[in-house]
Design a protein around this motif. Structure first.
Motif, PDB file in Angstrom:
ATOM      1  N   GLU A   1       0.832  -1.199   0.000  1.00 53.02           N
ATOM      2  CA  GLU A   1       0.000   0.000   0.000  1.00 53.02           C
ATOM      3  C   GLU A   1       0.870   1.253   0.000  1.00 53.02           C
ATOM      4  OE1 GLU A   1      -1.015   0.299   4.715  1.00 53.02           O
ATOM      5  OE2 GLU A   1      -2.288  -0.983   3.507  1.00 53.02           O
ATOM      6  N   THR A   2       0.304   2.353  -0.527  1.00 52.86           N
ATOM      7  CA  THR A   2       1.028   3.622  -0.545  1.00 52.86           C
ATOM      8  C   THR A   2       0.601   4.471   0.653  1.00 52.86           C
ATOM      9  OG1 THR A   2      -0.654   4.661  -1.936  1.00 52.86           O
ATOM     10  CG2 THR A   2       1.249   3.715  -3.059  1.00 52.86           C
ATOM     11  N   LYS A   3       1.409   5.442   0.959  1.00 46.73           N
ATOM     12  CA  LYS A   3       1.101   6.369   2.053  1.00 46.73           C
ATOM     13  C   LYS A   3       0.103   7.412   1.554  1.00 46.73           C
ATOM     14  CE  LYS A   3       4.937   5.371   4.749  1.00 46.73           C
ATOM     15  NZ  LYS A   3       5.071   5.193   6.105  1.00 46.73           N
ATOM     16  N   ALA A   4      -0.567   8.036   2.502  1.00 43.55           N
ATOM     17  CA  ALA A   4      -1.636   8.991   2.187  1.00 43.55           C
ATOM     18  C   ALA A   4      -1.148  10.163   1.331  1.00 43.55           C
ATOM     19  CB  ALA A   4      -2.275   9.508   3.470  1.00 43.55           C
ATOM     20  N   ASP A   5       0.043  10.681   1.601  1.00 45.70           N
ATOM     21  CA  ASP A   5       0.506  11.842   0.833  1.00 45.70           C
ATOM     22  C   ASP A   5       0.705  11.504  -0.639  1.00 45.70           C
ATOM     23  OD1 ASP A   5       2.761  10.279   1.413  1.00 45.70           O
ATOM     24  OD2 ASP A   5       4.065  12.007   1.770  1.00 45.70           O
ATOM     25  N   GLU A   6       1.153  10.286  -0.929  1.00 46.03           N
ATOM     26  CA  GLU A   6       1.312   9.864  -2.324  1.00 46.03           C
ATOM     27  C   GLU A   6      -0.052   9.702  -2.997  1.00 46.03           C
ATOM     28  OE1 GLU A   6       2.573   8.521  -6.042  1.00 46.03           O
ATOM     29  OE2 GLU A   6       3.542   9.765  -4.529  1.00 46.03           O
ATOM     30  N   THR A   7      -0.999   9.112  -2.304  1.00 42.12           N
ATOM     31  CA  THR A   7      -2.349   8.951  -2.847  1.00 42.12           C
ATOM     32  C   THR A   7      -2.986  10.314  -3.078  1.00 42.12           C
ATOM     33  OG1 THR A   7      -2.553   6.867  -1.662  1.00 42.12           O
ATOM     34  CG2 THR A   7      -4.591   7.852  -2.490  1.00 42.12           C
ATOM     35  N   ALA A   8      -2.824  11.227  -2.125  1.00 41.14           N
ATOM     36  CA  ALA A   8      -3.384  12.576  -2.261  1.00 41.14           C
ATOM     37  C   ALA A   8      -2.768  13.310  -3.447  1.00 41.14           C
ATOM     38  CB  ALA A   8      -3.171  13.367  -0.972  1.00 41.14           C
ATOM     39  N   ARG A   9      -1.471  13.139  -3.664  1.00 42.56           N
ATOM     40  CA  ARG A   9      -0.807  13.778  -4.805  1.00 42.56           C
ATOM     41  C   ARG A   9      -1.408  13.283  -6.115  1.00 42.56           C
ATOM     42  NH1 ARG A   9       2.254  12.576  -8.644  1.00 42.56           N
ATOM     43  NH2 ARG A   9       2.697  10.450  -7.960  1.00 42.56           N
ATOM     44  N   ARG A  10      -1.590  11.980  -6.218  1.00 42.75           N
ATOM     45  CA  ARG A  10      -2.170  11.396  -7.437  1.00 42.75           C
ATOM     46  C   ARG A  10      -3.616  11.841  -7.620  1.00 42.75           C
ATOM     47  NH1 ARG A  10      -1.174   6.010  -5.311  1.00 42.75           N
ATOM     48  NH2 ARG A  10      -2.770   5.272  -6.729  1.00 42.75           N
ATOM     49  N   ALA A  11      -4.363  11.929  -6.531  1.00 42.69           N
ATOM     50  CA  ALA A  11      -5.759  12.376  -6.615  1.00 42.69           C
ATOM     51  C   ALA A  11      -5.835  13.832  -7.071  1.00 42.69           C
ATOM     52  CB  ALA A  11      -6.450  12.198  -5.263  1.00 42.69           C
ATOM     53  N   ARG A  12      -4.984  14.690  -6.503  1.00 42.91           N
ATOM     54  CA  ARG A  12      -4.957  16.107  -6.928  1.00 42.91           C
ATOM     55  C   ARG A  12      -4.628  16.222  -8.411  1.00 42.91           C
ATOM     56  NH1 ARG A  12      -2.384  16.855  -2.085  1.00 42.91           N
ATOM     57  NH2 ARG A  12      -0.367  16.899  -3.095  1.00 42.91           N
ATOM     58  N   GLU A  13      -3.695  15.414  -8.868  1.00 42.72           N
ATOM     59  CA  GLU A  13      -3.309  15.419 -10.277  1.00 42.72           C
ATOM     60  C   GLU A  13      -4.518  15.088 -11.161  1.00 42.72           C
ATOM     61  OE1 GLU A  13      -0.526  12.382 -12.446  1.00 42.72           O
ATOM     62  OE2 GLU A  13       0.713  13.795 -11.292  1.00 42.72           O
ATOM     63  N   PHE A  14      -5.258  14.058 -10.788  1.00 42.13           N
ATOM     64  CA  PHE A  14      -6.461  13.699 -11.542  1.00 42.13           C
ATOM     65  C   PHE A  14      -7.475  14.841 -11.514  1.00 42.13           C
ATOM     66  CE2 PHE A  14     -10.894  12.283 -11.226  1.00 42.13           C
ATOM     67  CZ  PHE A  14     -11.082  11.827 -12.517  1.00 42.13           C
ATOM     68  N   LEU A  15      -7.732  15.394 -10.345  1.00 36.80           N
ATOM     69  CA  LEU A  15      -8.730  16.463 -10.213  1.00 36.80           C
ATOM     70  C   LEU A  15      -8.328  17.698 -11.016  1.00 36.80           C
ATOM     71  CD1 LEU A  15      -9.563  16.116  -6.419  1.00 36.80           C
ATOM     72  CD2 LEU A  15     -11.061  15.550  -8.342  1.00 36.80           C
ATOM     73  N   GLN A  16      -7.054  18.027 -11.025  1.00 36.69           N
ATOM     74  CA  GLN A  16      -6.595  19.202 -11.772  1.00 36.69           C
ATOM     75  C   GLN A  16      -6.723  18.998 -13.276  1.00 36.69           C
ATOM     76  OE1 GLN A  16      -2.680  19.599 -10.064  1.00 36.69           O
ATOM     77  NE2 GLN A  16      -3.439  20.815  -8.343  1.00 36.69           N
ATOM     78  N   THR A  17      -6.471  17.802 -13.766  1.00 31.30           N
ATOM     79  CA  THR A  17      -6.559  17.565 -15.204  1.00 31.30           C
ATOM     80  C   THR A  17      -8.024  17.533 -15.680  1.00 31.30           C
ATOM     81  OG1 THR A  17      -6.514  15.160 -14.972  1.00 31.30           O
ATOM     82  CG2 THR A  17      -4.408  16.271 -15.309  1.00 31.30           C
ATOM     83  N   ARG A  18      -8.965  17.291 -14.791  1.00 31.05           N
ATOM     84  CA  ARG A  18     -10.377  17.199 -15.173  1.00 31.05           C
ATOM     85  C   ARG A  18     -11.212  18.289 -14.509  1.00 31.05           C
ATOM     86  NH1 ARG A  18     -10.360  11.905 -17.604  1.00 31.05           N
ATOM     87  NH2 ARG A  18     -12.201  12.571 -18.729  1.00 31.05           N
ATOM     88  N   ALA A  19     -10.583  19.386 -14.079  1.00 30.07           N
ATOM     89  CA  ALA A  19     -11.232  20.421 -13.271  1.00 30.07           C
ATOM     90  C   ALA A  19     -12.451  21.068 -13.933  1.00 30.07           C
ATOM     91  CB  ALA A  19     -10.215  21.499 -12.898  1.00 30.07           C
TER      92      ALA A  19
END
Length: 189
Positions: A168-186
């Motif tokens: 499993e990944t740590k929360a900060d890595e998951t949050a970074r990936r989630a922000r990246e997705f949200l920014q590309t589809r904002a």
């Protein structure tokens, strides 16, 4: 007649001010009735509610989560349908108990294709759907990716799992990936 006119002239501004103050003091509307554009579902595995600020822990350092809870919908009486990650998440996304959806254990069971997920329902309503996961037990191979336009299950930056445990990944890595997705589809719903 004069008394009635004076009374009306006095009460009308007071009522108007009261209505404006009442409107300004109302909580912002949330949910489908508010015509929401976006929906963000955040799940945490093995977190006790009494260790999160928005659920009453005065010393919790969950500032961002508390802010999201204040501006969104906070579920105050939730119960897990299963104490296991895949069955529990499948229940969240299908609205069914494990004995109905079939995913009863991590790593050995799968979400059946015929199970209708929240992602599939939202996609039909015009939402772009994405998921970013942190644990191997939610990997796409187990079927929880149904209906998602993007299902990020990349655990390549995860630490090696201890014996008999899943990666499993740590929360900060998951949050970074989630922000990246949200920014590309904002600009999308």
């Amino acid at each position: 007649m004069l008394f009635r006119s004076l009374l009306l002239l006095t009460l009308l501004p007071v009522a108007l001010v009261a209505a404006v103050l009442w409107h300004l003091g109302r909580q912002p509307a949330v949910g489908p009735e508010a015509g929401f554009k976006n929906l963000l579902l955040v799940t945490f595995d093995t977190v006790r509610a009494d260790h999160v600020g928005c659920y009453g822990h005065p010393g919790a350092s969950t500032v961002n989560l508390d802010r999201m809870a204040k501006g969104g919908v906070l579920m105050e009486r939730c119960f897990s349908t299963a104490p296991i990650t895949l069955p529990s998440h499948t229940s969240i996304l299908t609205g069914k108990h494990p004995f109905r959806h079939g995913a009863r254990n991590n790593g050995t069971h799968f979400v059946p294709e015929e199970a209708l997920t929240l992602a599939e329902v939202l996609a039909e309503e015009g939402f772009v759907t994405g998921a970013v996961i942190s644990a191997f037990v939610l990997d796409a191979r187990f079927g929880l990716d149904q209906g998602f336009d993007v299902y990020d299950d990349d655990l390549s930056k995860a630490e090696k799992a201890p014996l008999f445990m899943f990666r499993e990944t740590k929360a900060d890595e998951t949050a970074r990936r989630a922000r990246e997705f949200l920014q590309t589809r904002a600009d999308e719903r």
